[in-house]
Design an enzyme around this catalytic site. Structure first.
Site, PDB file in Angstrom:
ATOM      1  N   GLU A   1     -30.058  27.713   3.828  1.00  0.00           N
ATOM      2  CA  GLU A   1     -30.779  26.583   4.407  1.00  0.00           C
ATOM      3  C   GLU A   1     -32.029  26.299   3.575  1.00  0.00           C
ATOM      4  O   GLU A   1     -32.826  27.218   3.320  1.00  0.00           O
ATOM      5  CB  GLU A   1     -31.167  26.915   5.860  1.00  0.00           C
ATOM      6  CG  GLU A   1     -29.936  27.064   6.753  1.00  0.00           C
ATOM      7  CD  GLU A   1     -30.174  27.949   7.974  1.00  0.00           C
ATOM      8  OE1 GLU A   1     -31.336  28.310   8.248  1.00  0.00           O
ATOM      9  OE2 GLU A   1     -29.181  28.295   8.638  1.00  0.00           O
TER      10      GLU A   1
ATOM     11  N   ALA B   1     -26.306  26.846   9.928  1.00  0.00           N
ATOM     12  CA  ALA B   1     -25.500  27.778  10.713  1.00  0.00           C
ATOM     13  C   ALA B   1     -25.244  29.034   9.880  1.00  0.00           C
ATOM     14  O   ALA B   1     -24.552  28.981   8.864  1.00  0.00           O
ATOM     15  CB  ALA B   1     -24.178  27.141  11.125  1.00  0.00           C
ATOM     16  N   GLU B   2     -25.798  30.137  10.306  1.00  0.00           N
ATOM     17  CA  GLU B   2     -25.707  31.363   9.514  1.00  0.00           C
ATOM     18  C   GLU B   2     -24.293  31.933   9.483  1.00  0.00           C
ATOM     19  O   GLU B   2     -23.860  32.490   8.472  1.00  0.00           O
ATOM     20  CB  GLU B   2     -26.696  32.406  10.041  1.00  0.00           C
ATOM     21  CG  GLU B   2     -28.155  32.073   9.751  1.00  0.00           C
ATOM     22  CD  GLU B   2     -28.716  30.956  10.598  1.00  0.00           C
ATOM     23  OE1 GLU B   2     -28.056  30.560  11.588  1.00  0.00           O
ATOM     24  OE2 GLU B   2     -29.813  30.466  10.284  1.00  0.00           O
TER      25      GLU B   2
ATOM     26  N   GLN C   1     -32.796  32.649   6.145  1.00  0.00           N
ATOM     27  CA  GLN C   1     -34.186  32.196   6.019  1.00  0.00           C
ATOM     28  C   GLN C   1     -35.209  33.235   6.477  1.00  0.00           C
ATOM     29  O   GLN C   1     -36.227  33.447   5.826  1.00  0.00           O
ATOM     30  CB  GLN C   1     -34.352  30.893   6.792  1.00  0.00           C
ATOM     31  CG  GLN C   1     -35.525  30.065   6.320  1.00  0.00           C
ATOM     32  CD  GLN C   1     -35.373  28.617   6.733  1.00  0.00           C
ATOM     33  OE1 GLN C   1     -35.578  28.280   7.896  1.00  0.00           O
ATOM     34  NE2 GLN C   1     -35.013  27.748   5.815  1.00  0.00           N
ATOM     35  N   PHE C   2     -34.921  33.879   7.597  1.00  0.00           N
ATOM     36  CA  PHE C   2     -35.782  34.947   8.102  1.00  0.00           C
ATOM     37  C   PHE C   2     -34.895  36.014   8.743  1.00  0.00           C
ATOM     38  O   PHE C   2     -33.823  35.715   9.256  1.00  0.00           O
ATOM     39  CB  PHE C   2     -36.764  34.427   9.168  1.00  0.00           C
ATOM     40  CG  PHE C   2     -37.946  33.687   8.612  1.00  0.00           C
ATOM     41  CD1 PHE C   2     -39.128  34.355   8.277  1.00  0.00           C
ATOM     42  CD2 PHE C   2     -37.890  32.321   8.420  1.00  0.00           C
ATOM     43  CE1 PHE C   2     -40.216  33.672   7.765  1.00  0.00           C
ATOM     44  CE2 PHE C   2     -38.973  31.628   7.901  1.00  0.00           C
ATOM     45  CZ  PHE C   2     -40.141  32.303   7.576  1.00  0.00           C
ATOM     46  N   ASP C   3     -35.414  37.233   8.743  1.00  0.00           N
ATOM     47  CA  ASP C   3     -34.705  38.370   9.325  1.00  0.00           C
ATOM     48  C   ASP C   3     -34.081  38.079  10.691  1.00  0.00           C
ATOM     49  O   ASP C   3     -32.940  38.421  10.952  1.00  0.00           O
ATOM     50  CB  ASP C   3     -35.666  39.571   9.442  1.00  0.00           C
ATOM     51  CG  ASP C   3     -37.096  39.122   9.718  1.00  0.00           C
ATOM     52  OD1 ASP C   3     -37.325  38.460  10.745  1.00  0.00           O
ATOM     53  OD2 ASP C   3     -37.980  39.415   8.886  1.00  0.00           O
ATOM     54  N   GLY C   4     -34.851  37.439  11.549  1.00  0.00           N
ATOM     55  CA  GLY C   4     -34.399  37.241  12.931  1.00  0.00           C
ATOM     56  C   GLY C   4     -33.282  36.216  13.058  1.00  0.00           C
ATOM     57  O   GLY C   4     -32.765  36.003  14.153  1.00  0.00           O
TER      58      GLY C   4
ATOM     59  N   TYR D   1     -28.610  37.236  12.914  1.00  0.00           N
ATOM     60  CA  TYR D   1     -27.673  37.663  13.963  1.00  0.00           C
ATOM     61  C   TYR D   1     -26.538  36.684  14.242  1.00  0.00           C
ATOM     62  O   TYR D   1     -25.431  37.122  14.568  1.00  0.00           O
ATOM     63  CB  TYR D   1     -28.429  38.025  15.250  1.00  0.00           C
ATOM     64  CG  TYR D   1     -29.562  38.988  14.974  1.00  0.00           C
ATOM     65  CD1 TYR D   1     -29.297  40.266  14.472  1.00  0.00           C
ATOM     66  CD2 TYR D   1     -30.885  38.626  15.162  1.00  0.00           C
ATOM     67  CE1 TYR D   1     -30.338  41.137  14.168  1.00  0.00           C
ATOM     68  CE2 TYR D   1     -31.929  39.494  14.867  1.00  0.00           C
ATOM     69  CZ  TYR D   1     -31.645  40.741  14.362  1.00  0.00           C
ATOM     70  OH  TYR D   1     -32.664  41.598  14.059  1.00  0.00           O
ATOM     71  N   PRO D   2     -26.739  35.370  14.142  1.00  0.00           N
ATOM     72  CA  PRO D   2     -25.569  34.500  14.321  1.00  0.00           C
ATOM     73  C   PRO D   2     -24.458  34.808  13.308  1.00  0.00           C
ATOM     74  O   PRO D   2     -23.308  34.465  13.538  1.00  0.00           O
ATOM     75  CB  PRO D   2     -26.132  33.087  14.104  1.00  0.00           C
ATOM     76  CG  PRO D   2     -27.586  33.204  14.439  1.00  0.00           C
ATOM     77  CD  PRO D   2     -27.990  34.595  14.003  1.00  0.00           C
TER      78      PRO D   2
ATOM     79  N   HIS E   1     -39.543  36.192  13.145  1.00  0.00           N
ATOM     80  CA  HIS E   1     -39.874  36.016  11.731  1.00  0.00           C
ATOM     81  C   HIS E   1     -40.454  37.288  11.116  1.00  0.00           C
ATOM     82  O   HIS E   1     -41.028  37.238  10.038  1.00  0.00           O
ATOM     83  CB  HIS E   1     -40.886  34.883  11.555  1.00  0.00           C
ATOM     84  CG  HIS E   1     -40.364  33.519  11.872  1.00  0.00           C
ATOM     85  ND1 HIS E   1     -40.113  33.105  13.157  1.00  0.00           N
ATOM     86  CD2 HIS E   1     -40.038  32.474  11.074  1.00  0.00           C
ATOM     87  CE1 HIS E   1     -39.673  31.857  13.126  1.00  0.00           C
ATOM     88  NE2 HIS E   1     -39.618  31.454  11.873  1.00  0.00           N
TER      89      HIS E   1
HETATM   90  C1  LIG Z   1     -30.728  30.568  13.724  1.00  0.00           C
HETATM   91  C2  LIG Z   1     -31.872  29.982  12.975  1.00  0.00           C
HETATM   92  N1  LIG Z   1     -31.752  29.736  11.666  1.00  0.00           N
HETATM   93  C3  LIG Z   1     -32.780  29.238  10.962  1.00  0.00           C
HETATM   94  C4  LIG Z   1     -33.964  28.968  11.564  1.00  0.00           C
HETATM   95  C5  LIG Z   1     -35.115  28.435  10.766  1.00  0.00           C
HETATM   96  N2  LIG Z   1     -35.389  27.053  11.150  1.00  0.00           N
HETATM   97  C6  LIG Z   1     -36.375  26.776  12.028  1.00  0.00           C
HETATM   98  S1  LIG Z   1     -36.433  25.164  12.411  1.00  0.00           S
HETATM   99  C7  LIG Z   1     -35.147  24.798  11.394  1.00  0.00           C
HETATM  100  C8  LIG Z   1     -34.651  23.395  11.299  1.00  0.00           C
HETATM  101  C9  LIG Z   1     -34.271  22.861  12.612  1.00  0.00           C
HETATM  102  O1  LIG Z   1     -33.879  21.535  12.510  1.00  0.00           O
HETATM  103  P1  LIG Z   1     -33.525  20.673  13.786  1.00  0.00           P
HETATM  104  O2  LIG Z   1     -32.522  21.371  14.623  1.00  0.00           O
HETATM  105  O3  LIG Z   1     -33.182  19.323  13.310  1.00  0.00           O
HETATM  106  O4  LIG Z   1     -34.876  20.636  14.634  1.00  0.00           O
HETATM  107  P2  LIG Z   1     -36.309  20.078  14.204  1.00  0.00           P
HETATM  108  O5  LIG Z   1     -37.049  21.205  13.603  1.00  0.00           O
HETATM  109  O6  LIG Z   1     -36.102  18.952  13.259  1.00  0.00           O
HETATM  110  O7  LIG Z   1     -36.964  19.649  15.459  1.00  0.00           O
HETATM  111  C10 LIG Z   1     -34.701  25.954  10.755  1.00  0.00           C
HETATM  112  C11 LIG Z   1     -33.623  25.997   9.752  1.00  0.00           C
HETATM  113  C12 LIG Z   1     -34.064  29.257  12.933  1.00  0.00           C
HETATM  114  N3  LIG Z   1     -35.206  29.030  13.610  1.00  0.00           N
HETATM  115  N4  LIG Z   1     -33.024  29.757  13.620  1.00  0.00           N
END
Ligand SMILES: Cc1ncc(C[n+]2csc(CCOP(=O)(O)OP(=O)(O)O)c2C)c(N)n1
Ligand SMILES: [Mg+2]
Lengths: 431, 327
Positions: free
Chosen positions: B29, B59-60, B82-85, B88-89, B129
């Site tokens: 991502e 989607a991990e 992107q981050f450790d947490g 899990y998916p 995170h």
């Molecule tokens: C499972 C997961 N993967 C990656 C992230 C890191 N991350 C945080 S916000 C984001 C983008 C989210 O986009 P969207 O669903 O369009 O929501 P928006 O931030 O635009 O409101 C990502 C990749 C996360 N929080 N959770």
């Protein structure tokens, strides 16, 4: 406290339209995203009231003023939070700039009995649910993981792991079904998520569960066009609302910068859910005006021109224009709101700066329903360890008990104490 | 030699891997235009194109699952979580699919997939995170698990991981991304210390102190502080968490007679527990004290205003060193 402006006007609710018409993608090509004929709009960017056959909305001048007040105050909260982050008072902030109408419109469509499941950006919905914005600042400051009571506000904790909450919302809705709590004046659920989230397995599973169990849940997707640096096209070839049809429930796209359209369409979808018609997906077509969060740098991946175009569709300005145009508010009203926003900003600023750090040992609380031998032992050992610095600082003698040493083991002088890091002043080196 | 941040050294290592082997792909991502949230892949999409440096849907499970498919087709995908947490998916894809394919196919299928995970706390982040999930993977047969702690290692280890014919979970110490060090970007990864070898980063005679990832810096500081108190600490950077380089570890403990393990992850059922058991088995008659562990508590990672209490620091490591002399 926020004034309740929406939610009470059940008389204006309407039965939702039948399933969205067959996707234009049948020919193999995705329809133009945002094609005007797909977008449900009740208030144009210029502040003109327009009608939509499926979503009639009668709204009083005082309700309108209430919505405007909400919009202005949540924007102010957001501006203040960004400033606080810049000043080092918050670790990070996820701005809702540009998405105020989507959040206030849908948030005010909820009845007090309805349950909402937010992402991390739903500050406007939190506001509608009566959550003190300070609680949000707490989370982004690193003082709590979200310290409000979800049951009290009917607003679940923020969920950061993308998409997870959509399943929780669906399960909650299945509980409502089992409780027989639907029907007129009954309960429904709303799940918030972003355009990026629609790619997650969890979200797709939530759609399937909600569909086959006909759960009373509204899927409210704020399509702000971006998932951090990735544009919508990286998540979908078709307009998102059209996904719903494949799962077997209606989807519609609403102008996410139009608070009235968001209010009317969400009300209708909630009502359908209550009446046993199952889930609806609402795609609120909007734009993330700011960075993804305060640590993001959107200049690396998107053009300034898009931003300029969306500024002309500002969700707050159009309500103001309509209030003026329709004679529903005068200058003194706007002055009053501005003054209230200034007061809110000042309160948040001061309270945030004064917010104490949590007590160290509070980290060991609320992990299990009752006592737990491992956690309790670690907490006690750490308490003794912290005390040992106090002792050393106060009187500089007496070997403290070992932090995690075997019980009864004689304490040994610590290097840290020997180096005089008494009091609570730990060396703090080499983090 | 060039002075680089650890993040930049990672970037240079990835760049080298992309240059060396056209089958290497980067996917995750925001790894494209943005260069990843930590800029580890900065500029790589521009230089190697969108088909080799791929911004994936969010989607991990999809990232790892499709990486498996690409590997089946002869590619060597490097996935960024992107981050450790947020790993899990993808847990099913990693544990039930990626880790087991070689075994299930009786050796006919290799999956040379690398999964990069920035891990650990100390950056003042919100929930999910700051986690240290390495033991979940170290517990899984079929995965190699490594953690780098410095720029030079980041540069070579990522290249070695990519060349490995087994899946590698590659942990990066996110709070050290901005630490600078001299890195020889002309060095050959093939000549570097093997990926599964630990490295002694400070020699000593009284205590063996084991650390990895972000904790190596803390361990070195503890060794320096202890020296002032007349104690000689040997610090070993484990680098490989699965398998463990027991030769080096036990060799050191047999000389020092004392062993302290530190990691950010909770001590309960953590990597330190495995090490303590093995050291006890292999060095029983040399030990002057039980193996002690210094790590996170058995609690969820706390709100960041409390993380300085959660993360083992210099004082807590020194405290454990003291205690090993109390026996
Ligand atoms: C499972 C997961 N993967 C990656 C992230 C890191 N991350 C945080 S916000 C984001 C983008 C989210 O986009 P969207 O669903 O369009 O929501 P928006 O931030 O635009 O409101 C990502 C990749 C996360 N929080 N959770
Ligand atoms: Mg988005």
């Amino acid at each position: 406290m926020p004034v309740e402006t929406g939610g009470s006007s059940a008389a204006h609710e309407v039965i939702p339209p039948p399933l969205a018409s067959a996707p234009a993608a049948a020919a193999g090509l995705p329809p133009e995203a945002g094609a005007p004929e797909e977008l449900i709009q009740l208030l144009t960017p210029e502040g003109e009231r327009v009608d939509h056959p499926d979503y009639p909305l009668d709204i009083s001048a005082s309700e309108l003023r209430g919505l405007y007040r909400d919009l202005v105050l949540v924007r102010r909260m957001d501006t203040e939070a960004i400033a606080l982050q810049r000043q080092g008072e918050l670790g990070i902030w996820a701005s809702l700039l540009g998405q105020e109408a989507a959040q206030i419109g849908s948030g005010r469509a909820l009845g007090p009995q309805d349950m909402a499941f937010p992402t991390y950006r739903e500050h406007g919905v939190a506001w509608c649910r009566g959550v003190d914005p300070l609680k949000l600042l707490e989370l982004f400051r690193g003082v709590s993981h979200g310290g409000w009571d979800p049951a009290e506000h009917k607003f679940h904790l923020y969920t950061i792991v993308i998409g997870s909450q959509t399943l929780h919302a669906t399960g909650y809705a299945m509980g409502i079904q089992r409780d027989g709590a639907t029907g007129d004046g009954g309960e429904a659920v709303i799940a918030y998520f972003g355009d990026g989230a629609t790619s997650q397995g969890d979200v797709n599973e939530a759609f399937i569960w909600a569909s086959v169990f006909n759960a009373p849940v509204v899927f409210f997707c704020q399509n702000n066009q971006w998932a951090i640096s990735e544009p919508l096209e990286r998540q979908s070839r078709i307009p998102l609302y059209q996904r719903a049809r494949g799962f077997g429930f209606p989807g519609m796209r609403v102008d996410g910068n139009d608070v009235l359209a968001c209010l009317a369409v969400t009300r209708a979808a909630l009502r359908a859910a209550r009446e046993g018609q199952g889930p609806t997906m609402i795609e609120a077509f909007t734009y993330r005006m700011g960075a993804h969060t305060t640590t993001d740098d959107p200049t690396r991946y998107r053009l300034a021109g898009d931003l300029e175009a969306w500024k002309l569709r500002d969700p707050v300005e159009r309500v103001k224009a309509y209030l003026v145009r329709s004679g529903s508010a005068d200058a003194s009203f706007f002055d009053e709101i501005d003054a209230e926003a200034a007061r809110l900003g000042a309160r948040l600023r001061e309270a945030c700066r004064a917010m104490p750090d949590p007590a160290p040992l509070s980290a060991f609380e609320h992990i299990y329903a009752g006592p737990h031998p491992v956690v309790d032992a670690e907490r006690d050992a750490y308490a003794a360890y912290l005390d040992s610095f106090d002792d050393a600082g106060r009187d500089g003698h007496g070997a403290p008990p070992s932090a995690a040493g075997p019980p009864g083991e004689p304490g040994v002088p610590r290097v840290a104490q020997a180096r005089g890091t008494g009091g609570f002043g730990r060396t703090g080196e080499a983090r | 030699m060039t002075t680089l941040t650890l993040a930049r050294a990672m970037n240079e290592g990835l760049r080298r891997a992309l240059e060396d082997d056209p089958k290497v792909l980067i996917m995750g991502e925001d790894v494209g235009k943005l260069g990843g949230v930590f800029r580890i892949t900065d500029g790589l999409q521009k230089d190697f194109g969108e088909s080799r440096v791929v911004d994936t849907p969010l989607a991990e499970s999809g990232i790892v699952g499709t990486a498996i498919g690409l590997a089946l087709r002869g590619y060597r995908p490097v996935c960024e979580i992107q981050f450790d947490g947020f790993v899990y998916p993808a847990f099913n894809q990693i544990v039930s699919q990626l880790a087991k394919m070689r075994y299930r196919s009786r050796g006919s299928v290799a999956l040379p997939v690398v999964i990069r995970i920035p891990f650990g706390g100390g950056i003042g982040a919100v929930e999910h995170h700051s986690e240290s999930p390495e033991v979940l993977f170290a517990h899984t047969a079929g995965l190699r698990v490594v953690a780098c702690s410095s720029g030079p290692d980041a540069f070579t280890m990522i290249q070695q991981a990519i060349r490995t014919d087994d899946p590698v979970i590659f942990f990066e110490p996110k709070r050290r991304y901005w630490d600078k060090a001299d890195v020889d970007t002309t060095a050959s990864a093939a000549d570097a210390l093997p990926l599964d070898a630990a490295r002694t980063v400070a020699e000593g005679t009284d205590v063996t102190l084991l650390a990895y990832g972000p904790m190596v810096k803390v361990a070195l500081a503890a060794a320096a502080a202890a020296r002032q108190d007349g104690r000689s600490i040997e610090v070993i950077d484990l680098r490989s968490l699965s398998p463990l380089d027991m030769n080096r570890i036990s060799g050191s403990v047999r000389r020092t007679g004392r062993c302290v393990v530190t990691h950010e992850a909770p001590v309960s059922s953590g990597l330190g527990a495995e090490i303590a058991a093995r050291v006890t088995e292999e060095c029983f008659y040399s030990l002057e004290a039980p193996v002690l562990r210094v790590g996170g508590f058995s609690i969820p990672y706390p709100p960041s205003r409390l993380e300085e209490h959660y993360l083992p620091d210099l004082d807590r490591v020194l405290d454990a060193i003291d205690r090993t002399f109390g026996y």
